[in-house]
Design an enzyme around this catalytic site. Structure first.
Site, PDB file in Angstrom:
ATOM      1  N   LYS A  43       0.860  -1.175   0.000  1.00 51.52           N
ATOM      2  CA  LYS A  43       0.000   0.000   0.000  1.00 51.52           C
ATOM      3  C   LYS A  43       0.902   1.232   0.000  1.00 51.52           C
ATOM      4  CE  LYS A  43      -3.808   1.777   2.816  1.00 51.52           C
ATOM      5  NZ  LYS A  43      -4.710   1.437   3.930  1.00 51.52           N
TER       6      LYS A  43
ATOM      7  N   SER B 225      -9.550   0.813   2.648  1.00 50.26           N
ATOM      8  CA  SER B 225      -8.740   1.639   1.792  1.00 50.26           C
ATOM      9  C   SER B 225      -7.660   0.881   1.004  1.00 50.26           C
ATOM     10  CB  SER B 225      -8.079   2.737   2.628  1.00 50.26           C
ATOM     11  OG  SER B 225      -7.234   2.186   3.603  1.00 50.26           O
TER      12      SER B 225
ATOM     13  N   SER C  70      -9.617  -1.579   6.640  1.00 52.00           N
ATOM     14  CA  SER C  70      -8.956  -1.295   5.356  1.00 52.00           C
ATOM     15  C   SER C  70      -8.213  -2.469   4.733  1.00 52.00           C
ATOM     16  CB  SER C  70      -7.996  -0.120   5.517  1.00 52.00           C
ATOM     17  OG  SER C  70      -8.710   1.079   5.575  1.00 52.00           O
TER      18      SER C  70
END
Lengths: 467, 101
Positions: free
Chosen positions: A69, A144, A168
């Site tokens: 990420k 996310s 997330s």
């Protein structure tokens, strides 16, 4: 050699026995990622060649590529947190999690798309465009850490490192049909991870099997002197307990997670999965987590307060751009946090929410007196359509209703696929254990995988991306 | 004290200033509606009596962590390295806005 669909353990073996070189493996995934990224928008950065040298003798991940990420500092490789505020930032240092993976021989492939600063449940809040769900490109990949989940589902990366503050990792893992782990708060160092809400942020792997999850977690878990909130324990082992049988295990199912708004298919698939555990000799009983309906309110008070403080540092002086570059969701959260922390409101909002956290811990403590594990859906529904919730922030926040209680209490939770909806979208369930019981939930997830192969969800997800 | 949950447009401007954000009129309008709705929603916590509940800040209760003085060389930045991402530097230093007239 065709590497398509090879698991981490297979790739390790192929490299070790020199049937394939580490360069071939890197090039294979780099080529696939470049090919499919225009369609999925899973990555911001894709590297043409490795930026670190794997030692020739090699650690356990020697030559294995991976993506992270885009919220982790990776020395010399652009890191944006998916925000225009730092779209030209080149980190001068490494996050501990990255450092440990590199030391084990893993090779960075790219940086994955996410909601800017981790603020969101769909990646629609990324300043660089939404990630498409590989199963159906009209749907969100979840967020996310949506880019990471999409990349895994399409087999563009053998494993990913996500970040879970309110769901997330688990939500995108469920929406894309892969495996995601939210670790116990403090198990994995947060040093070098761009902070969203510091008292809730956790660093965790995302993989396509529970075995891979256990292997990665062994490398990244354990004390880090640079993160004062990290566990004191130096190292953990997870692989050697995967084979334990689940007979005799007591599983609790919280009735509040099957209330209003739950999709009947999600309910049915979860109950079918519970049936598998009964077949394996576990007992399943209904439990109550009575304060579930207060989770979103407590969560949003805590995260907006903490993020308004964490994001105060972005002033464009030492790096990045000025504050006019913040997009809508960050502005909303910065203002809400500024409000709840402002004079006269702290006790009524932030402190109140911290007290509600204690109530949540008590709820879960009571439950774990009675059962070994808790199983529930990750989300009340499968993935939603792109654009469906973006104009209604509160509706978007409510997507996390089943994931945030885990963050409030700090316990670990493993998200695994349990089948597909009628529309052909993945459905996920989460296996929750008490603090630092990752060994137990990975064991139970592994036994479930042995029995069901996750109903071939992971295999089916890749088929469209075979060539 | 003013009743909570009733955000005025003046409040929006005030909290935007606290967050060091500049808003357009259109944004003030939009965020006024959205933030009011969120504030109203979070007030369902008022139903819970937390008078005698202790707050939780660290969920596994880690406290009092100490760090030895000194820094490893790998964590030291040269002046040049520290300035590398800055857009505006002078004589090896960051340029900041004047805060006193």
């Amino acid at each position: 050699m065709d590497l398509f669909g090879k698991s981490l353990i297979e790739l390790q073996e192929l490299i070790k026995t020199k049937k394939v070189s580490s360069k071939e493996v890197f090039d294979y995934f780099a080529k696939r990622s470049k090919k499919y990224n225009p369609k999925l928008n899973a990555f911001h950065t894709l590297l043409d060649k490795p930026v670190t040298e794997s030692s020739a003798t090699g650690g356990s991940l020697y030559g294995i590529p991976f993506s992270m990420k885009d919220t982790y500092n990776t020395k010399g490789v652009q890191t944006t947190a998916s925000s225009r505020v730092i779209d030209d930032y080149i980190p001068p240092y490494n996050a501990t999690v990255y450092e440990r993976l590199v030391k084990a021989g893993a090779v960075l492939l790219g940086k994955s798309n996410c909601d800017a600063w981790g603020h969101g449940s769909s990646t629609e809040n990324s300043d660089f465009g939404v990630t498409k769900n590989p199963w159906n490109n009209d749907y969100v990949a979840g967020g996310s850490s949506g880019g990471s989940a999409a990349a895994l589902s399409a087999y563009l990366s053998p494993f990913e490192i996500g970040e879970d503050t309110g769901g997330s990792i688990r939500l995108p893992a469920a929406f894309c049909g892969v495996v995601g782990l939210k670790v116990t708060y403090g198990l994995v160092s947060r040093y070098g991870c761009i902070a969203y809400a510091s008292s809730l942020d956790t660093v965790g792997p995302m993989t396509t099997s529970v075995h891979d999850m256990a292997a990665i977690l062994e490398i990244i878990a354990g004390n880090d002197p640079y993160d004062a909130t990290s566990t004191f324990t130096k190292s953990f082992s997870y692989l050697n307990t995967l084979d334990r049988k689940v007979s005799g295990l007591k599983i609790g199912v919280p009735k509040e997670y099957f209330g209003e708004g739950i999709d009947p298919e999600v309910e049915r698939k979860t109950k079918e999965a519970l049936g598998i555990f009964e077949k394996l000799g576990a007992t399943v009983k209904e439990i109550s987590l009575p304060h579930t309906k207060y989770a979103i309110a407590a969560y949003y008070l805590l995260v907006t307060s903490e993020t308004s403080s964490n994001l105060a540092r972005y002033d464009g002086i030492r790096f990045g751009n000025d504050r006019n570059f913040f997009a809508a969701e960050a502005k909303r959260r910065l203002m809400l946090g500024g409000y709840t922390l402002s004079a006269g409101y702290y006790d009524q909002y932030y402190k109140k929410a911290q007290k509600v956290r204690t109530i949540f811990r008590e709820d879960f403590d009571d439950a774990f007196k009675d059962v070994d594990l808790i199983i529930a859906p990750v989300s009340p529904t499968p993935a939603f359509k792109i654009g469906e919730k973006i104009n209604n922030p509160l509706q978007m926040y409510l997507s996390d209703i089943h994931t945030v209680p885990v963050n409030l209490t700090g316990i670990p939770s493993l998200s695994v696929p349990i089948g597909l909806s009628k529309e052909g979208l993945p459905i996920g369930m989460q296996i929750m254990g008490n603090h630092f019981q990752e060994d137990k939930i990975l064991n139970v997830g592994y036994q479930f995988e042995q029995e069901t192969n996750f109903f071939d969800v992971i295999k089916k997800g890749r088929e469209k991306y075979k060539d | 004290m003013r009743k909570r949950g009733e955000l005025t447009k003046a409040d929006i401007l005030h909290i935007a200033r606290l967050a060091n954000l500049t808003l357009t009129d259109k944004e003030v309008e939009k965020y006024h509606g959205q933030l009011s709705e969120t504030i109203k929603y979070v007030e369902n916590l008022d139903e819970l009596d937390t008078t005698n509940v202790k707050p939780t800040s660290h969920s596994t209760n880690v406290t009092n962590v100490y760090f030895e003085d000194g820094t490893e060389n790998t964590r030291l930045f040269s002046q040049e390295k520290a300035l590398k991402n800055a857009k505006n530097t002078k004589n090896g230093q960051f340029v900041v806005k004047r805060i006193m007239e």
